[in-house]
Write a protein that holds these residues in place. Structure first.
Motif, PDB file in Angstrom:
ATOM      1  N   LEU A  15       0.867  -1.205  -0.057  1.00  0.00           N
ATOM      2  CA  LEU A  15       0.098  -0.111   0.059  1.00  0.00           C
ATOM      3  C   LEU A  15       0.734   1.403  -0.061  1.00  0.00           C
ATOM      4  O   LEU A  15       0.632   2.145  -0.650  1.00  0.00           O
ATOM      5  CB  LEU A  15      -0.946   0.114   1.354  1.00  0.00           C
ATOM      6  CG  LEU A  15      -1.897  -0.983   1.359  1.00  0.00           C
ATOM      7  CD1 LEU A  15      -2.655  -0.807   2.544  1.00  0.00           C
ATOM      8  CD2 LEU A  15      -2.860  -1.221   0.109  1.00  0.00           C
ATOM      9  N   LEU A  17       3.922   1.549  -1.235  1.00  0.00           N
ATOM     10  CA  LEU A  17       4.778   1.657  -2.311  1.00  0.00           C
ATOM     11  C   LEU A  17       4.458   2.791  -3.229  1.00  0.00           C
ATOM     12  O   LEU A  17       5.072   3.415  -4.152  1.00  0.00           O
ATOM     13  CB  LEU A  17       5.070   0.364  -3.142  1.00  0.00           C
ATOM     14  CG  LEU A  17       6.130  -0.538  -2.477  1.00  0.00           C
ATOM     15  CD1 LEU A  17       5.945  -1.762  -3.170  1.00  0.00           C
ATOM     16  CD2 LEU A  17       7.387   0.189  -2.881  1.00  0.00           C
ATOM     17  N   ASP A  18       3.083   3.159  -3.475  1.00  0.00           N
ATOM     18  CA  ASP A  18       2.358   3.981  -4.285  1.00  0.00           C
ATOM     19  C   ASP A  18       2.758   5.442  -3.916  1.00  0.00           C
ATOM     20  O   ASP A  18       2.527   6.406  -4.767  1.00  0.00           O
ATOM     21  CB  ASP A  18       0.953   3.912  -4.303  1.00  0.00           C
ATOM     22  CG  ASP A  18       0.611   2.831  -5.078  1.00  0.00           C
ATOM     23  OD1 ASP A  18       1.331   2.132  -5.817  1.00  0.00           O
ATOM     24  OD2 ASP A  18      -0.553   2.199  -4.889  1.00  0.00           O
ATOM     25  N   LEU A  19       3.154   5.824  -2.550  1.00  0.00           N
ATOM     26  CA  LEU A  19       3.563   7.133  -2.370  1.00  0.00           C
ATOM     27  C   LEU A  19       4.943   7.641  -2.999  1.00  0.00           C
ATOM     28  O   LEU A  19       5.750   6.926  -3.156  1.00  0.00           O
ATOM     29  CB  LEU A  19       3.459   7.329  -0.876  1.00  0.00           C
ATOM     30  CG  LEU A  19       2.479   6.855  -0.030  1.00  0.00           C
ATOM     31  CD1 LEU A  19       2.516   6.845   1.696  1.00  0.00           C
ATOM     32  CD2 LEU A  19       1.320   7.979  -0.436  1.00  0.00           C
ATOM     33  N   PRO A  20       5.006   8.749  -3.310  1.00  0.00           N
ATOM     34  CA  PRO A  20       6.235   9.470  -3.862  1.00  0.00           C
ATOM     35  C   PRO A  20       7.469   9.684  -2.867  1.00  0.00           C
ATOM     36  O   PRO A  20       7.762  10.658  -2.692  1.00  0.00           O
ATOM     37  CB  PRO A  20       5.848  10.839  -4.398  1.00  0.00           C
ATOM     38  CG  PRO A  20       4.870  11.310  -3.374  1.00  0.00           C
ATOM     39  CD  PRO A  20       4.044   9.998  -2.667  1.00  0.00           C
ATOM     40  N   HIS A  32      -1.784  13.278  -3.184  1.00  0.00           N
ATOM     41  CA  HIS A  32      -1.396  12.522  -2.507  1.00  0.00           C
ATOM     42  C   HIS A  32      -1.699  12.593  -0.791  1.00  0.00           C
ATOM     43  O   HIS A  32      -1.930  11.657   0.041  1.00  0.00           O
ATOM     44  CB  HIS A  32       0.100  11.984  -2.376  1.00  0.00           C
ATOM     45  CG  HIS A  32       0.291  11.263  -3.566  1.00  0.00           C
ATOM     46  ND1 HIS A  32       0.223   9.885  -3.774  1.00  0.00           N
ATOM     47  CD2 HIS A  32       1.261  11.678  -4.703  1.00  0.00           C
ATOM     48  CE1 HIS A  32       0.750   9.425  -4.955  1.00  0.00           C
ATOM     49  NE2 HIS A  32       1.221  10.599  -5.404  1.00  0.00           N
ATOM     50  N   ALA A  50      -3.136   6.062   2.121  1.00  0.00           N
ATOM     51  CA  ALA A  50      -2.436   4.802   1.686  1.00  0.00           C
ATOM     52  C   ALA A  50      -3.683   3.797   1.752  1.00  0.00           C
ATOM     53  O   ALA A  50      -3.809   3.156   2.595  1.00  0.00           O
ATOM     54  CB  ALA A  50      -1.260   4.285   2.615  1.00  0.00           C
TER      55      ALA A  50
END
Length: 419
Positions: A15, A17-20, A32, A50
């Protein structure tokens, strides 16, 4: 170094991993982020989404991030109110290959507010007193668990109000230390820091015009010391009660009530020498006991009556073998409350002849019987039991009540109609 996510749950890394992570936290895109109120922090903090969860992301050096992560997990295992640690992210690099600070990720505490957001509309002094009480409860619970906070302040606390109860949660454990037991000096150091920090924070609010004019920042900073001391003494004073001497337990509950605290949880440990009782306090708002009694037992009563009945229910539940607080497999409070109504409340009320009750409803009558039991037990210096109290109440109290003449003005001066 490759990006590394150390998480408490194996589902979280996917979950997160998608954050910058390749961007400094200050530069994260708005899509985000979640626009939630943030308190004052030494570090950059952002709320982000997330998956289905909202998380708080804080940038700080790797060693303190890992240390705080472990401390928050320890507090969770100890059942202390604090934010949940989810993960530590290390090995972050920017677009040009430059190193970025690691981050600590915690779960956002739903319904909570930092203190500055609560003061955006001027809080009434009575509400401020409850918040200070909630912070005193948190500090006592931390110290009982052997945790020295090292930076107790309003800024490092989140406050949540739930069904009339106020609770304070630790949100920053960076300076904390966990010991087997704290010394008096360690506790007093924490308390002195709390007094200084809180007074300073309230002085800032006063300067900005956000503090109620009747509130003295220095007095309020000192108040937490007084509340802490009274609560610490009442909770840590070791008492072993002879088995069945429930009026002694009732006496302790009453003293906590007099201090302004309610009993959120009570545990009775059996031993050869007697019963050892442990209490967990909480801070409640007006009308809380009425709502709680109605929800648990379906009984409608006045606030003071409801508090008395809930105390009796809590004492009774603590004696039941299938009640283990915090155990999801144990009997739920609602189930036990139903059993208490069926096996204790109703038989006790029905033991009083209907023609002798007068206008008293069942909740009021049971409250009166508990008060009478308390009075007789104190006089006898042992618990006389509810059955004995009922018999004495029927023979000594009710005849006097029925013999009291009615107010002669009742018929001449009727109450005005309710508008």
């Amino acid at each position: 170094m490759a990006l590394r996510i150390s998480a408490t749950n194996p589902e979280h890394p996917a979950l997160l991993l998608d954050l910058p992570w390749q961007l400094p936290l200050e530069e994260w895109p708005e899509h985000h982020l979640v626009p939630l109120p943030r308190g004052i922090s030494r570090h950059v903090v952002r709320y982000a989404r997330a998956g289905a969860e909202v998380v708080a992301v804080k940038e700080l050096a790797e060693r303190p991030a890992v240390r705080e992560f472990e401390l928050l997990r320890d507090l969770d295992r100890l059942g202390i109110p604090a934010v949940d640690a989810l993960a530590v992210v290390t090995g972050r690099t920017g677009p040009g290959g430059e190193s970025l600070e690691p981050v600590l990720i915690t779960r956002h505490l739903g319904g909570s507010m930092p203190y500055r957001s609560m003061f955006e509309t001027t809080l009434r002094p009575a509400t401020m007193h409850r918040l200070m009480d909630a912070l005193a409860v948190l500090l006592v619970r931390l110290h009982l668990a052997g945790f020295a906070w090292g930076d107790c302040s309003l800024s490092n606390t989140l406050f949540r109000r739930d069904a009339g109860a106020y609770a304070a949660y630790l949100v920053d454990a960076e300076t904390g230390e966990l010991h087997a037991r704290l010394s008096t000096g360690q506790r007093e150091y924490d308390l002195d820091l709390a007094r200084v920090n809180i007074s300073g924070e309230l002085l800032d609010l006063e300067a900005s015009g956000a503090l109620h004019p009747s509130v003295d920042p220095i007095t309020f900073g000192t108040e937490i010391c007084d509340r802490y001391s009274g609560l610490w003494q009442e909770l840590t004073r070791t008492s072993v009660y002879p088995a069945g001497k429930y009026h002694y337990i009732d006496r302790r509950i009453r003293r906590l009530n007099d201090l302004g605290f309610d009993v959120a949880e009570m545990q009775i440990a059996r031993s050869s020498s007697g019963d050892t009782v442990t209490f967990v306090p909480k801070v409640v708002d007006a009308g809380h006991h009425q709502r709680q009694l109605l929800r648990l037992a379906g009984l409608d009563a006045e606030e003071n009556q409801a508090r008395r009945l809930l105390n009796d229910l809590e004492s009774w539940m603590a004696t039941q073998e299938d009640y283990v607080p915090g155990d999801p497999l144990a009997a739920r409070p609602e189930v036990l409350a139903h059993r208490w109504v069926r096996d204790v409340f109703r038989p006790t009320v029905r033991a009083v002849p209907r023609e002798l009750r007068g206008s008293m409803d069942p909740a009021e009558l049971y409250h009166e019987l508990l008060e009478h039991r308390w009075y007789l037990s104190e006089r006898a210096q042992h618990d006389i039991g509810l059955d004995t109290a009922v018999r004495d109440y029927i023979t000594t109290v009710l005849p006097k009540a029925r013999a009291t003449p009615a107010d002669p003005h009742d018929e001449d001066d009727p109450l005005p109609p309710r508008v």
